[in-house]
Design a protein around this motif. Structure first.
Motif, short mmCIF file in Angstrom:
data_model
loop_
_atom_site.label_atom_id
_atom_site.label_comp_id
_atom_site.label_asym_id
_atom_site.label_seq_id
_atom_site.Cartn_x
_atom_site.Cartn_y
_atom_site.Cartn_z
N HIS A 292 0.82 -1.21 0.00
CA HIS A 292 0.00 0.00 0.00
C HIS A 292 0.85 1.27 0.00
CE1 HIS A 292 -2.33 3.26 2.01
NE2 HIS A 292 -3.23 2.88 1.13
N ALA A 293 1.83 1.32 0.88
CA ALA A 293 2.67 2.53 0.97
C ALA A 293 3.51 2.72 -0.29
CB ALA A 293 3.56 2.45 2.20
N LEU A 294 3.84 1.61 -0.95
CA LEU A 294 4.64 1.69 -2.18
C LEU A 294 3.82 2.20 -3.36
CD1 LEU A 294 7.30 0.96 -3.72
CD2 LEU A 294 6.28 -1.31 -4.10
N LEU A 295 2.56 1.77 -3.44
CA LEU A 295 1.74 2.10 -4.60
C LEU A 295 0.84 3.31 -4.40
CD1 LEU A 295 0.64 -1.51 -5.69
CD2 LEU A 295 2.60 -0.17 -6.47
N VAL A 296 0.49 3.60 -3.17
CA VAL A 296 -0.40 4.74 -2.89
C VAL A 296 0.29 5.67 -1.91
CG1 VAL A 296 -2.63 5.45 -1.99
CG2 VAL A 296 -2.45 3.33 -3.28
N PRO A 300 3.86 10.92 -7.59
CA PRO A 300 3.09 10.55 -8.79
C PRO A 300 2.98 9.03 -8.88
CG PRO A 300 4.73 12.22 -9.32
CD PRO A 300 5.02 11.78 -7.92
N PRO A 301 1.82 8.51 -9.25
CA PRO A 301 1.65 7.05 -9.33
C PRO A 301 2.59 6.43 -10.34
CG PRO A 301 -0.19 8.19 -10.36
CD PRO A 301 0.61 9.23 -9.66
N LYS A 302 2.93 5.17 -10.11
CA LYS A 302 3.86 4.46 -10.99
C LYS A 302 3.30 4.34 -12.40
CE LYS A 302 6.02 1.73 -7.32
NZ LYS A 302 7.35 2.32 -7.49
#
Length: 485
Positions: A292-296, A300-302
């Motif tokens: 969660h912390a990595l993607l949100v 800017p989103p990946k």
């Protein structure tokens, strides 16, 4: 069995004011504390799972919010496979866990809720999850839809029967067309050549016309409900959504249930084929996921990330995302009394940055919109027609690139006179755009300027790099075979 299905995890959840209990076969328990969360103790057949995987599976198998008092739903999810990093631990547990294929575990969950007078809250929740390394959403969704209700009625013996059936299947070889026996029925299944090759109804190898009620193309999105129904509010914008997919733009997919988001995300992922997958996608993603912390976050989103969510929390935490697709039916006065009230953005497509480069096909759009009010069978056929149309655009987009790449293949003379010249010549952006200007593209771009802008952007995406490397490998292998032959 592990070549197809790693294991089943079953959870029974008696909801009370303080906690709910999740029983996992064999005879193990997952205590669900509202402050701490669930802890999985086991799966069936026995399979070692890292603590983070157990927690991800437990949370991902249940909806964020309930949409019914009694009923069931089927959804899927994708989580990190920690088997490689835990290899020594796995060996210590004496459990031969198969290597993953792409670094992820895929879960296909049958969730149900029934009234239970023994519970303080008055109902019981049960979730049965099929775990696999294979991206076969149509096949595994069908399996769990068949097994889930039978397991609720007959319990563990039905789960053992399912495992016994699967254990007698042959190995899942690429491109295989096979009949699979499962719980008294026979499934007619075609497997893809690989994860980046799209399965088409027109070329399916069932020796008869494709019938969605009889045949399964294992890698496509489930057809129940018909996909055009979940995209109904966004049908006019699907051509913009397709462009965003091609350009590796991040898309937040919001829905009222995990069933809706997972079907939508699998459908979008399928449109990328035959371009190699260069991004992450999550059919159903929760705030408890270890990534969660990595993607949100506030960054800017990946690039290319496709995230399926149902929790209204994401509307705020992902407010800076450029594109939001909220799936569901188009709002109308006639439907308002029966439509599920959904927290979050209303059904539709919202983009902050994208302006379409290519004209939409209005004839196709008109036919699809008309089919939304037709029978289920007509909606399924319209969904397949729409998939074929957008998938053909993916292949057509590659035509100018394939045409230019053909000029980079060494000639027979070069292969014999130039040492080691059995690879593609270097890709030149300048030469490619000269070829594009001279020969154009079959896609109906709005202008030559728009056409150049689109390809300039695509050449900068991670998908282009993977696609080019794949083409280089194919050419090199072919030339090597000719040289040695």
């Amino acid at each position: 069995m592990s070549q197809w299905v790693l294991a089943f995890a079953v959870g029974q959840c008696h909801v009370t004011y303080l906690n709910r209990i999740l029983h996992v076969i064999p005879c193990t328990t997952v205590n669900f504390d509202l402050d701490v969360g669930p802890v999985v103790c086991g799966v069936h057949p026995p399979l070692y799972l890292a603590p983070a995987e157990k927690e991800n599976i437990a949370f991902s198998s249940f909806p964020d919010s309930l949409q019914f008092e009694q009923g069931s739903e089927v959804h899927s999810f994708r989580i990190q496979d920690l088997g490689t990093s835990q290899k020594r631990v796995v060996l210590d547990h004496g459990n031969n866990r198969p290597d993953n294929i792409d670094g992820y575990l895929y879960g296909y969950s049958h969730f149900s809720q029934r009234r239970d007078n023994t519970s303080k809250r008055g109902y019981q929740q049960t979730s049965l999850v099929l775990l696999s390394h294979l991206q076969y959403p149509a096949l595994f969704t069908t399996l769990i839809m068949k097994l889930g209700p039978l397991f609720l009625t007959h319990g563990v013996p039905m789960l053992e029967t399912a495992c016994h059936n699967i254990a007698h299947w042959c190995s899942p070889s690429p491109g295989l067309t096979i009949e699979l026996g499962f719980l008294g029925s026979v499934l007619h299944v075609e497997l893809p050549m690989n994860a980046d090759i799209q399965q088409l109804t027109e070329t399916a190898s069932f020796h008869e016309k494709f019938d969605p009620t009889l045949h399964l193309l294992s890698s496509i999105a489930p057809l129940d409900p018909p996909p055009i129904s979940i995209f109904e509010a966004s049908l006019p914008h699907l051509w913009s959504i397709w462009e965003c997919l091609m350009l590796c733009e991040p898309i937040l997919v919001f829905g009222s249930s995990p069933a809706a988001t997972s079907q939508a995300v699998w459908w979008l992922r399928d449109l990328l084929r035959p371009i190699p997958l260069a991004n992450d996608f999550r059919p159903y993603f929760t705030i408890h996921d270890k990534d969660h912390a990595l993607l949100v976050n506030k960054l800017p989103p990946k690039s290319g990330l496709i995230l399926g969510v149902t929790n209204p929390f994401f509307q705020k935490s992902c407010a800076h995302w450029p594109h939001v697709l909220s799936v569901g039916l188009k709002a109308s006065p006639r439907r308002q009394g029966n439509t599920t009230i959904m927290a979050g953005p209303p059904p539709g497509w919202c983009t902050r940055t994208h302006r379409r480069y290519i004209s939409k096909d209005r004839q196709v759009l008109k036919a699809i919109e008309k089919a939304c009010h037709a029978s289920v069978q007509d909606r399924i056929q319209a969904s397949l027609d729409l998939r074929r149309h957008l998938s053909s655009r993916t292949n057509t987009m590659l035509v100018p690139l394939n045409r230019y790449l053909n000029t980079l293949i060494p000639s027979p003379t070069e292969r014999t006179t130039v040492s080691g010249c059995r690879r593609l010549k270097p890709f030149s952006t300048v030469d490619f755009f000269s070829s594009l200007k001279a020969n154009g593209s079959p896609l109906p771009f709005k202008s030559a300027t728009k056409r150049r802008e689109f390809y300039e952007r695509w050449l900068k995406t991670p998908a282009f790099g993977l696609w080019l490397a794949q083409q280089e490998e194919v050419v090199h292998r072919t030339l090597q075979d000719k040289w040695t032959g």
